[in-house]
Design an enzyme around this catalytic site. Structure first.
Site: not given
Length: 160
Positions: A27, A48
């Site tokens: 993130d 991610d």
């Protein structure tokens, strides 16, 4: 306990970044809503690390996935875009970078004119597309994808 939080949270519509670095694990960069433009930025993370529901263009950016540094053989996914349907106008356009997706129904995965290490497309996912220019143009043309109202032409670059 390891706490993971976004290094940068980009929430408002019409935000642009140039020559910035974003470094984190998971993130790293969260673009949740609105239109965003990243030019010549460095973005690094493990898994991610670019995520959200925004409509973003990453032009001339260096994307560095570092999962293999933590553990040889570890796979780290670059982006987790929250698009929920083919009609959803959100999405990410990376100029020259690759990423893997899970939901083939909501992702258009194409690589156009990539060069350098890793640009050989022979071992890519089988559902990779080779769209005709008329379908590709609205995605690669910043004016059509995120700048329909001209907001990007009115931004000022501020260096810190």
């Amino acid at each position: 306990m390891l706490e993971i939080a976004p290094a940068v949270y980009v929430g408002p519509d019409k935000m642009s970044f140039e020559l910035c670095s974003f470094i984190g694990l998971q993130d790293t960069l969260s673009g949740t809503l609105g239109r965003h433009y990243f030019n010549s930025c460095y973005i690094e993370g493990v898994v991610d690390f670019i995520w959200g529901f925004g409509q973003s263009v990453y032009q001339n950016c260096t994307i560095n996935a570092t999962a293999h540094v933590l553990a040889p053989g570890l796979t780290g996914f670059i982006a987790a875009q929250g698009r929920t349907s083919a009609q959803d106008e959100s999405g990410y356009v990376f100029s020259g970078d690759e990423w893997l997706g899970l939901d083939k129904g909501t992702i258009t995965y194409a690589e156009i004119a990539c060069t350098g290490p890793g640009s050989d497309v022979s071992n890519r996912v089988k559902w990779m597309k080779d769209p005709p220019d008329r379908e590709l143009q609205p995605l690669v043309d910043i004016q059509q994808f995120i700048n329909q109202d001209g907001w990007l032409n009115q931004t000022t670059t501020t260096f810190f």
